[in-house]
Design a protein around this motif. Structure first.
Motif, mmCIF file in Angstrom:
data_model
loop_
_atom_site.group_PDB
_atom_site.id
_atom_site.type_symbol
_atom_site.label_atom_id
_atom_site.label_comp_id
_atom_site.label_asym_id
_atom_site.label_seq_id
_atom_site.Cartn_x
_atom_site.Cartn_y
_atom_site.Cartn_z
ATOM 1 N N SER A 63 0.766 -1.268 0.004
ATOM 2 C CA SER A 63 -0.038 0.416 -0.167
ATOM 3 C C SER A 63 0.787 1.332 0.250
ATOM 4 N N VAL A 64 0.300 2.156 -0.316
ATOM 5 C CA VAL A 64 1.059 3.153 0.036
ATOM 6 C C VAL A 64 0.652 4.338 1.160
ATOM 7 N N SER A 65 -0.365 3.946 2.123
ATOM 8 C CA SER A 65 -0.657 4.385 2.798
ATOM 9 C C SER A 65 0.455 4.180 4.398
ATOM 10 N N LEU A 66 0.880 4.786 4.897
ATOM 11 C CA LEU A 66 1.535 5.417 6.168
ATOM 12 C C LEU A 66 1.125 4.409 7.340
ATOM 13 N N GLY A 67 -0.478 3.236 7.642
ATOM 14 C CA GLY A 67 -0.784 2.551 7.948
ATOM 15 C C GLY A 67 -1.860 4.134 9.117
ATOM 16 N N LEU A 82 6.394 -9.005 9.424
ATOM 17 C CA LEU A 82 6.178 -10.634 8.430
ATOM 18 C C LEU A 82 7.663 -10.774 7.573
ATOM 19 N N LYS A 83 8.294 -10.474 7.890
ATOM 20 C CA LYS A 83 10.090 -10.600 7.530
ATOM 21 C C LYS A 83 9.901 -10.882 6.182
ATOM 22 N N VAL A 84 9.203 -9.959 5.143
ATOM 23 C CA VAL A 84 8.963 -10.271 3.836
ATOM 24 C C VAL A 84 10.257 -9.458 2.855
ATOM 25 N N ALA A 85 10.402 -10.242 1.655
ATOM 26 C CA ALA A 85 12.002 -9.874 1.709
ATOM 27 C C ALA A 85 12.343 -8.719 0.195
ATOM 28 N N PHE A 86 11.046 -8.970 -0.298
ATOM 29 C CA PHE A 86 10.465 -8.414 -1.888
ATOM 30 C C PHE A 86 9.574 -8.141 -1.754
ATOM 31 N N VAL A 87 8.669 -6.602 -2.698
ATOM 32 C CA VAL A 87 7.380 -7.506 -2.835
ATOM 33 C C VAL A 87 7.585 -6.567 -4.327
ATOM 34 N N ILE A 88 6.369 -6.963 -5.373
ATOM 35 C CA ILE A 88 6.407 -6.800 -6.598
ATOM 36 C C ILE A 88 5.448 -5.237 -6.502
ATOM 37 N N ILE A 89 5.981 -4.607 -7.575
ATOM 38 C CA ILE A 89 5.218 -2.992 -7.725
ATOM 39 C C ILE A 89 5.287 -2.301 -9.033
ATOM 40 N N GLY A 90 3.810 -2.466 -9.303
ATOM 41 C CA GLY A 90 3.577 -2.655 -10.271
ATOM 42 C C GLY A 90 3.595 -3.503 -11.864
ATOM 43 N N HIS A 91 3.453 -4.988 -10.919
ATOM 44 C CA HIS A 91 2.725 -5.485 -11.888
ATOM 45 C C HIS A 91 1.896 -4.839 -13.032
ATOM 46 N N ARG A 95 -1.455 -2.283 -12.830
ATOM 47 C CA ARG A 95 -0.981 -1.088 -14.087
ATOM 48 C C ARG A 95 -2.791 -1.374 -14.097
ATOM 49 N N ALA A 96 -3.089 -1.951 -14.194
ATOM 50 C CA ALA A 96 -4.631 -2.307 -15.827
ATOM 51 C C ALA A 96 -5.631 -2.070 -14.838
ATOM 52 N N MET A 97 -5.163 -1.490 -13.653
ATOM 53 C CA MET A 97 -6.616 -1.912 -12.367
ATOM 54 C C MET A 97 -6.405 -0.050 -12.181
ATOM 55 N N GLY A 98 -5.597 0.992 -12.700
ATOM 56 C CA GLY A 98 -5.431 2.223 -12.350
ATOM 57 C C GLY A 98 -3.853 2.536 -11.930
ATOM 58 N N GLU A 99 -3.219 1.456 -11.202
ATOM 59 C CA GLU A 99 -1.692 2.318 -11.466
ATOM 60 C C GLU A 99 -1.074 2.711 -11.474
ATOM 61 N N THR A 100 -0.789 3.913 -11.630
ATOM 62 C CA THR A 100 0.214 4.879 -12.389
ATOM 63 C C THR A 100 1.331 4.655 -11.885
ATOM 64 N N ASN A 101 2.581 5.750 -12.279
ATOM 65 C CA ASN A 101 3.882 5.704 -12.803
ATOM 66 C C ASN A 101 3.989 6.174 -10.953
ATOM 67 N N GLU A 102 2.715 7.099 -10.799
ATOM 68 C CA GLU A 102 3.299 7.955 -9.598
ATOM 69 C C GLU A 102 2.882 7.117 -8.402
ATOM 70 N N ILE A 103 2.133 6.195 -8.654
ATOM 71 C CA ILE A 103 1.604 5.449 -7.566
ATOM 72 C C ILE A 103 2.492 4.342 -7.289
ATOM 73 N N VAL A 104 2.923 3.797 -8.688
ATOM 74 C CA VAL A 104 4.605 2.793 -8.255
ATOM 75 C C VAL A 104 5.515 3.622 -7.790
ATOM 76 N N ILE A 119 11.164 -4.987 -6.461
ATOM 77 C CA ILE A 119 10.642 -5.865 -7.509
ATOM 78 C C ILE A 119 9.922 -5.129 -8.636
ATOM 79 N N VAL A 120 10.566 -4.257 -8.944
ATOM 80 C CA VAL A 120 9.525 -2.805 -10.125
ATOM 81 C C VAL A 120 9.435 -3.540 -11.243
ATOM 82 N N CYS A 121 8.288 -3.681 -11.929
ATOM 83 C CA CYS A 121 8.147 -4.476 -13.395
ATOM 84 C C CYS A 121 7.497 -3.134 -14.187
ATOM 85 N N ILE A 122 8.148 -3.601 -15.788
ATOM 86 C CA ILE A 122 8.181 -2.709 -16.832
ATOM 87 C C ILE A 122 7.939 -3.653 -18.318
ATOM 88 N N GLY A 123 7.240 -3.352 -18.755
ATOM 89 C CA GLY A 123 6.386 -4.408 -20.011
ATOM 90 C C GLY A 123 5.453 -3.184 -20.822
#
Ligand code: PGA
Length: 261
Positions: A63-67, A82-91, A95-104, A119-123
């Motif tokens: 989330s972009v939320s600060l909490g 939860l000890k997460v090492a990676f997060v996929i961002i901008g899949h 993006r098809a659901m409205g995620e813009t580069n700004e949100i990414v 892990i930032v997706c481009i394509g």
């Protein structure tokens, strides 16, 4: 070589989640590849609490939320806990659901602020003979990298995922020749943002219909550092066959990886 299995919403039972995770644990013990699993949010807690293995946990989004007062959001702070090492961002599916580069960009800031590697997706969605898709990729990369400091840029893992190749089968994936070309092109673009040495060291993954039958050809001498898998990661037998296909010495190397603890 880094293999990130994105279960998307293919896995819908705790039983299946545990079986797939156990399979990955075994592979991570015996193999020279690093394995990370991007599991649906609620399963992160389930798997994190019992994880003493080499398998790293990843989230499919942040989330972009600060909490605080943001109902339904999963923040970077929770993922960190939860000890997460990676997060996929901008899949592309987000993006098809409205995620813009700004949100990414905002999501990247959140992840980095909590010590989680994005892990930032481009394509591109399609290819054309005039090479417009190359300009599109350049634009996507620029929009994201211009908002980051030099130091932050070095922390990013890029996943090149041509949308037209996602969710199909090996016959419809990018060819090894085209992948070689694209990795070179992306590294060249990166020079502008992270210097030549940084571009050489940057981790670039490929995603889009990687399956057991094409994994090793896509890994061999193409310059790619690993794969972001979708459907092939949601089936224990297929995932096992794919990782095993990568276990030839020339292909598997984790030397380039600098992964946060
Ligand atoms: P796929 O998905 O392997 O099912 O093509 C890849 C992705 O979306 O990351």
């Amino acid at each position: 070589m880094l293999i990130v299995g994105n279960w998307k919403a293919y896995v819908e039972s705790q039983k299946k989640a545990k079986t797939l995770f156990a399979t990955a644990k075994k592979l991570a013990l015996t193999s020279r590849v690093k394995i990370a699993l991007a599991v649906p949010g609620p399963y992160i807690g389930l798997l994190s609490s019992q994880n003493r293995s080499k398998v790293l946990l990843a989230a499919q989004d942040v989330s972009v939320s600060l909490g605080g007062a943001t109902t339904g959001e999963i923040t970077a702070a929770v993922l960190k806990d939860l000890k997460v090492a990676f997060v996929i961002i901008g899949h592309s599916e987000r993006r098809a659901m409205g995620e813009t580069n700004e949100i990414v960009s905002e999501k990247i800031q959140q992840a980095l602020a909590h010590g989680i590697t994005p892990i930032v997706c481009i394509g591109e969605s399609e290819r054309d003979i005039d090479g417009t898709y190359l300009a599109f990729l350049r634009g996507q990369l620029h929009a994201i990298f211009q908002t980051l400091s030099q130091e932050q840029r070095q922390e990013i893992i890029l996943a090149y995922e041509p949308i037209w190749a996602i969710g199909k089968n090996a016959a419809n994936a990018l060819s090894p020749t085209d992948l070689t070309e694209m990795i070179l092109y992306i590294r060249k673009m990166l020079v502008e943002y992270v210097t030549e040495m940084g571009a050489e060291k940057s981790i670039i993954l490929y995603g889009g219909s990687v399956e057991p039958s094409n994994a090793s050809a896509l890994a061999k001498d193409t310059g790619v550092d690993g794969f972001l898998l979708g459907h092939a990661s949601a089936d224990a037998d297929i995932f096992t066959a794919l990782v095993k296909a990568l276990l030839i010495p020339k292909v598997a190397s984790s030397a380039r990886l600098k992964i946060r603890p």
